[in-house]
Design an enzyme around this catalytic site. Structure first.
Site, PDB file in Angstrom:
ATOM      1  N   GLU A   1       0.917  -1.164   0.077  1.00 11.76           N
ATOM      2  CA  GLU A   1       0.159   0.043   0.048  1.00 11.76           C
ATOM      3  C   GLU A   1       1.008   1.166  -0.120  1.00 11.76           C
ATOM      4  OE1 GLU A   1      -2.860   0.302   3.140  1.00 11.76           O
ATOM      5  OE2 GLU A   1      -2.728   2.410   3.146  1.00 11.76           O
TER       6      GLU A   1
ATOM      7  N   GLU B   1      -1.861  11.780   3.961  1.00 11.19           N
ATOM      8  CA  GLU B   1      -2.928  11.556   4.929  1.00 11.19           C
ATOM      9  C   GLU B   1      -2.829  12.426   6.136  1.00 11.19           C
ATOM     10  OE1 GLU B   1      -3.266   6.871   5.705  1.00 11.19           O
ATOM     11  OE2 GLU B   1      -1.252   7.474   5.941  1.00 11.19           O
TER      12      GLU B   1
END
Length: 906
Positions: A163, A168
């Site tokens: 991933e 974020e």
């Protein structure tokens, strides 16, 4: 290949390892940027846009994006349902709006609605530059992300196939108690193993915008550049983080021996073995990934950070993540690898240090490759974890309680022991893991002990927790394999510990391996009452040892590079100035030493390389003694070059790996050599390995004044040894049950000796690794006999206590034959009978040994033993043995060369 370089400024990157499933992490250390000197021009001209969405239309482009619809909580216990409703995602003013709203639909199971869009099968790429320009949302519980997931789970389900989190954030603009507003953004990779459905390896870094800017106040461009084996993170074109694949280092045998760089890796199912295996390649980040844009609410990370929980007022009127565009670039220099278009800066490929605070390269979480199984015929030194004292690199440990095991309690029966106390739910034992706070810890490789080896310890319970099962647990490779079994399954079969009674417990390593333990990386042993039932227990442990049984263990791997004689296979050597280091006689304690003299630019030391003049040199493999082994030598400077730094350098495998450090970093910490004074210098092998040395093929040692500053230096070196100081060393020669005359080490009280021709027998390394360092004798034109001499050192061995059962024994190999001749063994006592002495001597043919070999065979090791009782019956006094000789008959040995090892009286 062409890399277009940008000149960018300082960033301090601190690795963040996050304990969160999927996209996410927790607050980490801050990263600041001085933007005054930053060039934020566009990426390299070799990047070409191949996919983009500028969000300028009136509807979300279904040819590029798919709405995910679910209420599962994203795997992080999040509080939103993702919908395809237009109020949760829409285009306006050239932006994609992803809006979190309170949920008014009773059919949906979460308190909020939001949107998550992905490009799977509509936009999938391996390698390139990926940009998202976004204004991030604020508020306690806000958790927006732009990230990437694999199109095909080539290496298995999450996290095995990887991933990539481009950006974020959580809880932006939430004030701390000090009034500071949350303003971090994060870039992260997830990969590796999974445990209980959660990722156990993920690494990344936080970043702070310059000038106290907050990502929720304006648009910023977040990007990654992804090429084969490397991913770089950018905010507004500032490179703040680099991650790379792991780089495995190999020893001279081609076996994995460690990591040059600890980066990412993958763990996937192997169809051949049927097991999950680790792989240190470009995987999993070498497959196609797709883009995801989403705005989550709450969850494990957001709700545990800042003011905790979810602030409903932050979402009451809607909370929006605004995306200006998504752009994907291809590197036209090398589209298949993405290499050649990197936007870099100074320090992007270096770890942050005091000297390089703006280093952007961070370490990954890859495990070290397991060592290859050891040959059971090679040395298998025991690991004594505790016996009166704790072994270096191991600690007594309480896993989960608040106790501190007490080391060296004075037990009336056993003396120094370790005492453990159980207070609450916990397990206790011994560990060598750095993650448990151990300094210089290293796993133990017991793979050459599997057939007959054991784990043993003594235990005494001094306070009982009541009626409960007691357990033994052993783990390897950070818990990757483990075995937990009741103490009652020990070889002794004790039903349970008995109050105030010492009991011995033994577990066969073969049984533990059969139950699933990997024996190559043992790093934790635990002894404890069953979890949750041990409160109040108090118990003591002693004599915790992993070993082969008596008679099955070979000597510890060791080598004496110089002691009295200059070895032909480890030659004293001048690198660059043409001098020949010479053997000189020093004081009585050191006797023969090697003397070096510096005249011009050069370095000096010892080498086993043929290219340096060594004869039949073989690199030394110190792999089996990394944890506790040392390299030591004595040095005396007899003429000073002036004020300069003195260095120690060690090389392996023709300098494929090398370490150079000041002498002042030795364990003894001598600031500098002192004129006319002998000083001992010791270096831990584990420290040298940590600095990058491959211990499996050590072939050069150097001791010298810093290059170019040593002219005029004269210095002497003695007692150069690589070995394990905690292993047994030759015992004193006088009396006792055993005399070790030679085995790897020369016994200084019983040196190898040439009676009459003036040669110096040499220590060499035999081609057969079972023997290692051996003594080599050579007979020339002068008549002589050879062997080992205790008499001249005043060393006399009393074998009377083993007269009836003892032997004199040795191993012998003929490497050059003198022809058809009788070979003899001679033993003398109390001064022998030469020159009027009144002692005793006995000369026998080698063929009279217990083994009865007719004659030595060329190139073949043979074992010889003679019963002491037989020697005594023939007239030898066992109380005063002082000479042993092995030789071709007098006058018939010209041209003989032979090697001897493992010389014992016992």
């Amino acid at each position: 290949m062409k890399d277009n370089i940008k000149t960018l400024s300082k960033v301090a990157v601190i690795t963040l390892v996050m304990g969160l499933v999927g996209c996410g992490g927790d607050n980490g250390s801050e990263t600041y940027t001085d933007k005054n000197a930053v060039d934020t021009t566009i990426p390299s001209n070799d990047w070409r846009i191949i996919w983009q969405d500028e969000f300028d239309g009136s509807e979300i482009d279904s040819a590029k994006w798919t709405h995910e619809v679910d209420c599962s909580g994203g795997g992080n216990q999040e509080r939103q349902c993702y919908t395809e409703n237009p109020e949760n995602s829409f285009l306006s003013d050239g932006n994609l709006n992803i809006v979190v709203l309170p949920n008014n639909d009773p059919d949906l199971s979460q308190p909020y609605t939001s949107a998550r869009l992905n490009s799977k099968m509509k936009g999938d790429w391996a390698y390139g530059r990926f940009e998202v320009r976004v204004k991030l949302p604020a508020g306690q519980g806000s958790f927006p992300a732009a990230w990437m997931m694999p199109t095909d789970d080539t290496y298995g389900g999450w996290p095995h196939s990887g991933e990539i989190d481009i950006v974020e954030s959580v809880n932006l603009k939430v004030a701390s108690e000090e009034g500071n507003l949350e303003s971090h953004v994060y870039g992260t990779l997830h990969y590796g193993r999974s445990k209980n459905g959660e990722s156990s390896q993920h690494t990344g870094a936080p970043y702070l915008l310059p000038n106290d800017a907050n990502p929720a106040d304006d648009f910023h461009t977040y990007a990654i550049e992804w090429q084969e084996g490397e991913i770089r993170w950018y905010v507004d074109d500032y490179l703040y983080q680099t991650q790379r694949k792991s780089e495995v280092k190999y020893n001279y045998k081609g076996e994995a021996s460690g990591l040059h760089h600890k980066g990412w890796y993958t763990n996937n199912y192997d169809v051949v073995t049927g097991k999950q295996i680790d792989s240190w390649t470009t995987a999993p980040f070498d497959q196609r990934f797709f883009m995801i844009l989403n705005f989550a609410v709450g969850g494990n990370w957001a709700e545990a950070s800042n003011n905790t929980g979810v602030d409903a007022s932050a979402f009451a009127d809607g909370n929006t993540m605004l995306i200006d565009y998504v752009r994907v670039y291809q590197c036209d220099v090398a589209p298949m690898t993405g290499e050649g278009c990197a936007t870099t800066r100074a320090g992007y490929n270096e770890e942050a240090t005091e000297e390089r605070p703006d280093g952007a390269l961070i370490k990954g979480a890859a495990p070290t490759p397991p060592p290859p199984p050891l040959d059971p015929n090679l040395p298998a030194p025991p690991l004594v974890i505790f016996q009166d004292e704790i072994h270096t690199g191991w600690d007594a440990w309480d896993c989960c309680g608040d106790s501190t095991p007490t080391i060296e309690i004075d037990d009336p029966e056993y003396g120094e022991v370790v005492e453990f106390m159980i207070n609450g739910e916990t397990v206790v034992g011994f560990t060598t893991r750095p993650g448990h706070g151990v300094v210089d810890g290293a796993p133990f490789n017991a793979s050459n002990m599997v057939a007959t080896g054991t784990v043993e310890f003594d235990l005494k319970m001094t306070a009982s927790p009541g009626d409960t099962a007691w357990m033994f647990k052993i783990e390897s490779d950070e818990g990757d394999t483990k075995v937990e079994i009741p103490l009652s399954t020990s070889v002794e079969g004790h039903v349970a510990p008995v109050l105030n009674t010492w009991q011995h417990y033994t577990f066969n390593i073969a049984d533990l391996v059969g139950a699933g333990l990997d024996p190559t990386q043992i790093d934790v042993l635990m002894i404890f009452p069953a979890w949750g039932s041990g409160n109040g227990a108090l118990f003591r442990v002693d004599n915790l040892v992993i070993s082969k049984p008596d008679g099955d263990s070979s000597p510890t791997a060791s080598i004496v590079i110089f002691d009295e004689t200059n070895r032909a296979d480890w030659l004293a050597w001048d690198c660059c100035a043409g001098s020949t280091p010479a053997v000189e006689v020093d004081d009585a304690e050191h006797n023969n030493v090697i003397e070096f003299g510096i005249n011009g630019d050069t370095v000096m030391g010892f080498s086993t390389r043929a290219g340096h003049g060594a004869i039949e040199g073989v690199p030394f493999d110190a792999s089996s003694i990394v944890a506790a082994g040392t390299l030591s030598f004595d040095l005396k400077m007899t003429a000073s070059p002036g004020d300069t730094i003195w260095m120690f350098k060690i090389e392996s495998n023709e300098a494929e790996t090398e370490v150079e450090i000041p002498l002042s970093t030795s364990i003894e910490g001598h600031a500098a050599p002192e004129l006319g004074v002998w000083q001992t210098y010791t270096f831990n092998i584990v420290d040298l390995v940590d600095l990058g040395l491959d211990p499996s093929a050590i072939d050069v040692l150097m001791i010298f004044p810093a290059w170019g500053t040593g002219t005029g230096a004269v210095y002497r070196v003695d007692n150069v040894v690589i070995g394990d100081p905690e292993s047994s060393t030759p015992p004193p020669a006088e009396g006792g049950q055993e005399l070790v005359i030679f085995t790897n080490f020369t016994n200084p009280d019983w040196p190898a000796w040439d009676c009459c021709a003036g040669s110096t027998p040499a220590i060499v390394t035999d081609e057969n690794a079972t023997y290692g360092s051996v003594i080599e004798f050579s007979i020339g034109a002068t008549d002589t006999v050879m062997g080992f001499m205790g008499r001249d050192q005043g060393s006399i061995f009393d074998a009377s206590s083993i007269e009836m059962t003892g032997v004199v024994e040795f191993d012998f190999k003929l490497t050059a034959s003198p022809g058809d001749v009788v070979w003899n063994f001679k033993i003398e006592s109390n001064g022998g009978t030469q020159n009027g002495a009144t002692g005793q001597d006995l000369e026998l043919e080698l063929s009279a040994s217990n083994e009865g070999h007719t004659a030595p065979e060329l190139g073949v090791w043979q074992h010889y033993s003679f019963n002491i009782a037989d020697l005594v019956a023939a007239g030898v006094d066992p109380t005063g043995i002082d000479v042993i000789m092995i030789f071709p008959a007098w006058g018939a040995g010209n041209g003989a060369t032979y090697r001897v090892d493992n010389v014992y009286i016992r």
